[in-house]
Design a protein around this motif. Structure first.
Motif, short mmCIF file in Angstrom:
data_model
loop_
_atom_site.label_atom_id
_atom_site.label_comp_id
_atom_site.label_asym_id
_atom_site.label_seq_id
_atom_site.Cartn_x
_atom_site.Cartn_y
_atom_site.Cartn_z
N ARG A 88 78.28 38.95 -1.20
CA ARG A 88 76.99 38.47 -0.68
C ARG A 88 75.90 38.56 -1.74
N SER A 89 75.96 39.62 -2.53
CA SER A 89 74.99 39.76 -3.62
C SER A 89 75.12 38.60 -4.60
N ASP A 90 76.36 38.26 -4.96
CA ASP A 90 76.59 37.13 -5.87
C ASP A 90 76.13 35.82 -5.26
N GLN A 91 76.19 35.72 -3.94
CA GLN A 91 75.76 34.50 -3.26
C GLN A 91 74.24 34.43 -3.10
N GLY A 92 73.56 35.52 -3.47
CA GLY A 92 72.11 35.56 -3.30
C GLY A 92 71.67 36.02 -1.93
N ASN A 93 72.63 36.42 -1.09
CA ASN A 93 72.31 36.94 0.25
C ASN A 93 72.05 38.44 0.14
N LEU A 94 70.88 38.80 -0.36
CA LEU A 94 70.59 40.20 -0.67
C LEU A 94 70.44 41.04 0.59
N ASP A 148 75.56 45.54 4.09
CA ASP A 148 76.95 45.97 3.88
C ASP A 148 77.01 47.27 3.08
N PHE A 149 76.16 47.39 2.05
CA PHE A 149 76.16 48.64 1.27
C PHE A 149 75.69 49.81 2.14
N GLY A 159 71.38 49.64 -5.25
CA GLY A 159 70.20 49.67 -6.11
C GLY A 159 69.96 48.35 -6.80
N LYS A 160 71.03 47.73 -7.29
CA LYS A 160 70.89 46.43 -7.97
C LYS A 160 70.35 45.37 -7.00
N ALA A 161 70.87 45.37 -5.77
CA ALA A 161 70.41 44.38 -4.78
C ALA A 161 68.93 44.63 -4.44
N ARG A 162 68.56 45.91 -4.31
CA ARG A 162 67.16 46.23 -4.01
C ARG A 162 66.24 45.83 -5.15
N ALA A 163 66.71 46.06 -6.37
CA ALA A 163 65.90 45.67 -7.53
C ALA A 163 65.69 44.16 -7.56
N GLU A 164 66.76 43.41 -7.23
CA GLU A 164 66.62 41.95 -7.20
C GLU A 164 65.62 41.51 -6.14
N GLN A 165 65.49 42.29 -5.08
CA GLN A 165 64.50 41.98 -4.03
C GLN A 165 63.10 42.38 -4.45
#
Length: 301
Positions: A215-221, A227-228, A246-252
């Motif tokens: 989902r992260s790779d798909q941009g569905n943060l 899920d995490f 953390g990486k997904a949160r940073a992207e947000q």
């Protein structure tokens, strides 16, 4: 992060084992040459985790009955669990010599070869196990794992398909096929497999984590973070789960919570270089250059 493969271990009834061992003790006292009592006590001891005791019992059974193929196989299993792979393979060889159609001896020898890194021999053994028992789901599964390590992702998918066709209720099969599909760039196929793994096993932390990566790779943060979150609820001590959340949160743009996650990842795994790099980037973005430099120094150590 990297998708995670898993296999579960079966539980057993400790009390029933103790009672069984006591019964076999009595049988052996009554007849010190009771081959089956030694063999069965060995099995009970092995299940209890007493591998030395199990091997001793199998030794006695083989001494009393030198052509006892199943005893060689079971002793091989115990040696395998102890990490004595050479000894295990020797026992599986003898079991196959005595009983050339011994499916599980080929299968378990294949597992030992995987542990040794001898993938060609492992695949040969799984081939033979499948030839003898064409609906042996786990032989397909482990042959698939061996093929992944050889870089044969197409072959691995074919083996996982077969494993699933014979055992469609095994969540691990879907999880691991999802990991291969993810590696091949088939994100929708991977998500479908992780969905099914979670349907079959709602507490499957790695399936949530792996789906979060996709989902992260798909941009569905949002979906990835959800899920995490689930993965961490189930396995709160996994550093990878924190790092990737953390990486997904940073992207947000949620740098504060991202840094908290990297902190947790490094607390759990102090030499986690990627987490230092990720925290460095987050600190730099927040303007904390001193902290960023400190993380960079840690990452390159």
């Amino acid at each position: 992060g990297q998708a995670k493969n898993t296999r579960g271990e079966r539980r057993f009834d400790q009390g029933a084992l103790e009672g069984a061992i006591s019964n076999y003790d009595k049988a052996i006292r009554l007849n010190p040459n009771d081959v089956d009592a030694y063999y069965n006590r060995g099995n009970a001891r092995k299940k209890r985790g007493d591998l030395d005791g199990a091997i001793s019992d199998y030794d006695k059974a083989i001494h009393l009955e030198p052509d006892y193929a199943t005893a060689y196989h079971s002793r091989g299993n115990a040696r395998q669990k102890r990490g004595d792979l050479e000894g295990a393979i020797g026992d599986f060889n003898e079991a196959i010599h005595l009983k050339p159609d011994f499916v599980y001896a080929y299968y378990n020898r294949g597992l030992s070869h995987i542990e040794q890194g001898d993938l060609e021999s492992a695949i040969d053994d799984f081939d033979e196990a499948i030839r003898l028992n064409p609906d042996f789901a786990y032989a397909y599964y482990y042959r698939g794992l061996s093929r992944i390590d050889q870089g044969d992702l197409e072959g691995a998918i074919r083996d996982y398909n077969e494993a699933i066709s014979f055992k469609p209720d095994d969540a691990d099969f879907y999880n691991d096929r999802g990991a291969v599909r993810y590696d091949r760039g088939d994100l929708e196929g991977a998500i479908a497999d992780y969905d099914q793994a979670i349907r079959l096993e709602p507490d499957f932390a790695y399936a949530y984590y792996n789906r979060g990566l996709v989902r992260s790779d798909q941009g569905n943060l949002e979906g990835a973070i959800s899920d995490f979150d689930q993965a961490l609820r189930l396995e709160p001590d996994d550093a990878d789960f924190y790092n990737d959340r953390g990486k997904a949160r940073a992207e947000q743009g949620d740098l504060e919570d991202a840094i908290d996650d990297y902190d947790q990842a490094m607390r759990l795994r102090p030499d986690f270089a990627e987490a230092y790099v990720n925290r460095e980037l987050a600190r730099k973005e927040r303007g904390d250059l001193e902290g960023a430099i400190s993380d960079y120094d840690q990452a390159i150590r």
